[in-house]
Design a protein around this motif. Structure first.
Motif, short mmCIF file in Angstrom:
data_model
loop_
_atom_site.label_atom_id
_atom_site.label_comp_id
_atom_site.label_asym_id
_atom_site.label_seq_id
_atom_site.Cartn_x
_atom_site.Cartn_y
_atom_site.Cartn_z
N GLY A 128 13.95 -56.15 -29.87
CA GLY A 128 14.89 -57.16 -29.39
C GLY A 128 15.99 -57.47 -30.39
N ASP A 129 15.73 -57.27 -31.68
CA ASP A 129 16.75 -57.51 -32.70
C ASP A 129 17.95 -56.58 -32.53
N LEU A 130 17.77 -55.46 -31.85
CA LEU A 130 18.88 -54.54 -31.60
C LEU A 130 19.94 -55.18 -30.71
N ALA A 131 19.54 -56.22 -29.98
CA ALA A 131 20.48 -56.87 -29.07
C ALA A 131 20.80 -58.31 -29.46
N SER A 132 19.87 -58.98 -30.14
CA SER A 132 20.03 -60.42 -30.37
C SER A 132 20.55 -60.79 -31.75
N ALA A 133 20.45 -59.89 -32.72
CA ALA A 133 20.87 -60.22 -34.09
C ALA A 133 22.38 -60.10 -34.24
N THR A 134 22.88 -60.46 -35.42
CA THR A 134 24.31 -60.32 -35.71
C THR A 134 24.65 -58.83 -35.81
N PRO A 135 25.94 -58.48 -35.65
CA PRO A 135 26.32 -57.06 -35.68
C PRO A 135 25.84 -56.32 -36.92
N GLN A 136 25.94 -56.95 -38.10
CA GLN A 136 25.50 -56.27 -39.32
C GLN A 136 24.00 -56.00 -39.29
N VAL A 137 23.24 -56.96 -38.80
CA VAL A 137 21.79 -56.77 -38.75
C VAL A 137 21.42 -55.79 -37.64
N ARG A 138 22.13 -55.81 -36.53
CA ARG A 138 21.87 -54.83 -35.47
C ARG A 138 22.06 -53.42 -35.99
N LEU A 139 23.08 -53.22 -36.84
CA LEU A 139 23.32 -51.90 -37.41
C LEU A 139 22.15 -51.49 -38.31
N GLU A 140 21.68 -52.41 -39.14
CA GLU A 140 20.55 -52.11 -40.03
C GLU A 140 19.28 -51.85 -39.22
N ALA A 141 19.09 -52.62 -38.15
CA ALA A 141 17.91 -52.43 -37.30
C ALA A 141 17.95 -51.07 -36.62
N ALA A 142 19.12 -50.70 -36.13
CA ALA A 142 19.27 -49.40 -35.47
C ALA A 142 19.00 -48.26 -36.45
N LYS A 143 19.49 -48.40 -37.68
CA LYS A 143 19.26 -47.37 -38.70
C LYS A 143 17.79 -47.27 -39.04
N SER A 144 17.13 -48.41 -39.23
CA SER A 144 15.71 -48.41 -39.61
C SER A 144 14.82 -47.86 -38.50
N LEU A 145 15.02 -48.37 -37.28
CA LEU A 145 14.19 -47.90 -36.16
C LEU A 145 14.51 -46.45 -35.83
N GLY A 146 15.79 -46.07 -35.94
CA GLY A 146 16.16 -44.68 -35.69
C GLY A 146 15.52 -43.74 -36.67
N LEU A 147 15.49 -44.13 -37.95
CA LEU A 147 14.85 -43.30 -38.97
C LEU A 147 13.36 -43.20 -38.73
N PHE A 148 12.75 -44.32 -38.33
CA PHE A 148 11.31 -44.35 -38.05
C PHE A 148 10.97 -43.39 -36.91
N VAL A 149 11.74 -43.45 -35.83
CA VAL A 149 11.47 -42.61 -34.66
C VAL A 149 11.75 -41.14 -34.97
N SER A 150 12.89 -40.86 -35.61
CA SER A 150 13.25 -39.47 -35.90
C SER A 150 12.27 -38.82 -36.87
N PHE B 251 14.30 -59.70 -39.07
CA PHE B 251 14.07 -58.31 -38.68
C PHE B 251 13.06 -57.65 -39.61
N ILE B 252 13.16 -57.90 -40.90
CA ILE B 252 12.21 -57.32 -41.85
C ILE B 252 10.80 -57.80 -41.54
N ASN B 253 10.66 -59.09 -41.22
CA ASN B 253 9.34 -59.61 -40.84
C ASN B 253 8.84 -58.94 -39.56
#
Length: 227
Positions: free
Chosen positions: A95-117, A56-58
């Motif tokens: 796509g990582d919001l749906a395909s990654a593990t739950p912990q990573v999905r949470l981090e992805a949602a936080k990162s992308l959410g912060l970026f958009v907001s 996800f970081i990549n």
């Protein structure tokens, strides 16, 4: 000639600059990875969590390995398209919001959410202050851009055209520069998206064959038309 350029002082300076930039980005990625994973010490964790976090970081920083059989064709894709790995990384990060593990999905949602907001906050501030105009219609080419006079600023790091074309294709309509919204063929919109990602040489070839540029300007194949 190319080899001589690489061995020249200018070539060595460019190569050193590139290495410094790559090292800086890798250090940034590693720092982000460590910052997130150190908070997992008291949580259930597996190798899959760490692998998905690294991916996800990549993806979020524009560095993504092309999937499957496309990996071996990277040189060809780079010749045909402009930054294919960057374009894929934008899609992969979502796509990582749906395909990654739950912990990573949470981090992805936080990162992308912060970026958009954060982006929405900047756009709102610029518009409400009267410093700039902001287009909120996702079917417009100016969607999400800061417009000051004839100058436009786009800080969405490659996500804006994806969001715009998705909205246009989903609705089958486009908002033109004159403010009028017109119907558009969805397949032509999809082809236009791929055309917008062509590298300069293939893009010029398509322009000559179709007789017009990506922006609709006339293009002729004779030498006299080039000024």
């Amino acid at each position: 000639m190319i080899g001589g350029l690489k061995n020249s002082l200018l070539g060595r300076l460019v190569a050193a600059s590139e290495r410094s930039y790559v090292v800086m980005l890798n250090k940034l990625r590693l720092g982000a990875y460590k910052s997130v994973t150190k908070n997992w010490e008291n949580l259930p964790r597996t190798n899959k969590n760490y692998e998905d976090m690294a991916k996800f970081i990549n993806h979020a920083t524009g560095r993504a390995a092309l999937p499957g059989g496309l990996k071996g064709g990277t040189p060809l894709l780079n010749a045909l398209f402009f930054a294919p790995q960057l374009v894929y990384s934008r899609l992969a990060a979502i796509g990582d919001l749906a395909s990654a593990t739950p912990q990573v999905r949470l981090e992805a949602a936080k990162s992308l959410g912060l970026f958009v907001s954060t982006g929405i906050g900047i756009l709102t501030l610029m518009e409400r202050s009267g410093m700039a105009q902001v287009e909120t219609n996702p079917r417009s080419s100016d969607f999400g851009k800061i417009r000051i006079g004839d100058t436009r600023f786009n800080f969405w790091a490659g996500y804006q055209p994806i969001a715009r074309y998705m909205a246009q294709i989903a609705t089958g309509s486009v908002k033109q520069s004159n403010g009028v919204t017109v119907d558009a063929n969805q397949m032509q919109l999809l082809l236009k998206f791929f055309r917008s990602k062509l590298a300069p040489v293939p893009g010029l070839g398509v322009d000559v064959l179709q007789g017009e540029s990506f922006l609709g300007e006339e293009v002729r194949g004779d030498v006299n038309s080039i000024s």
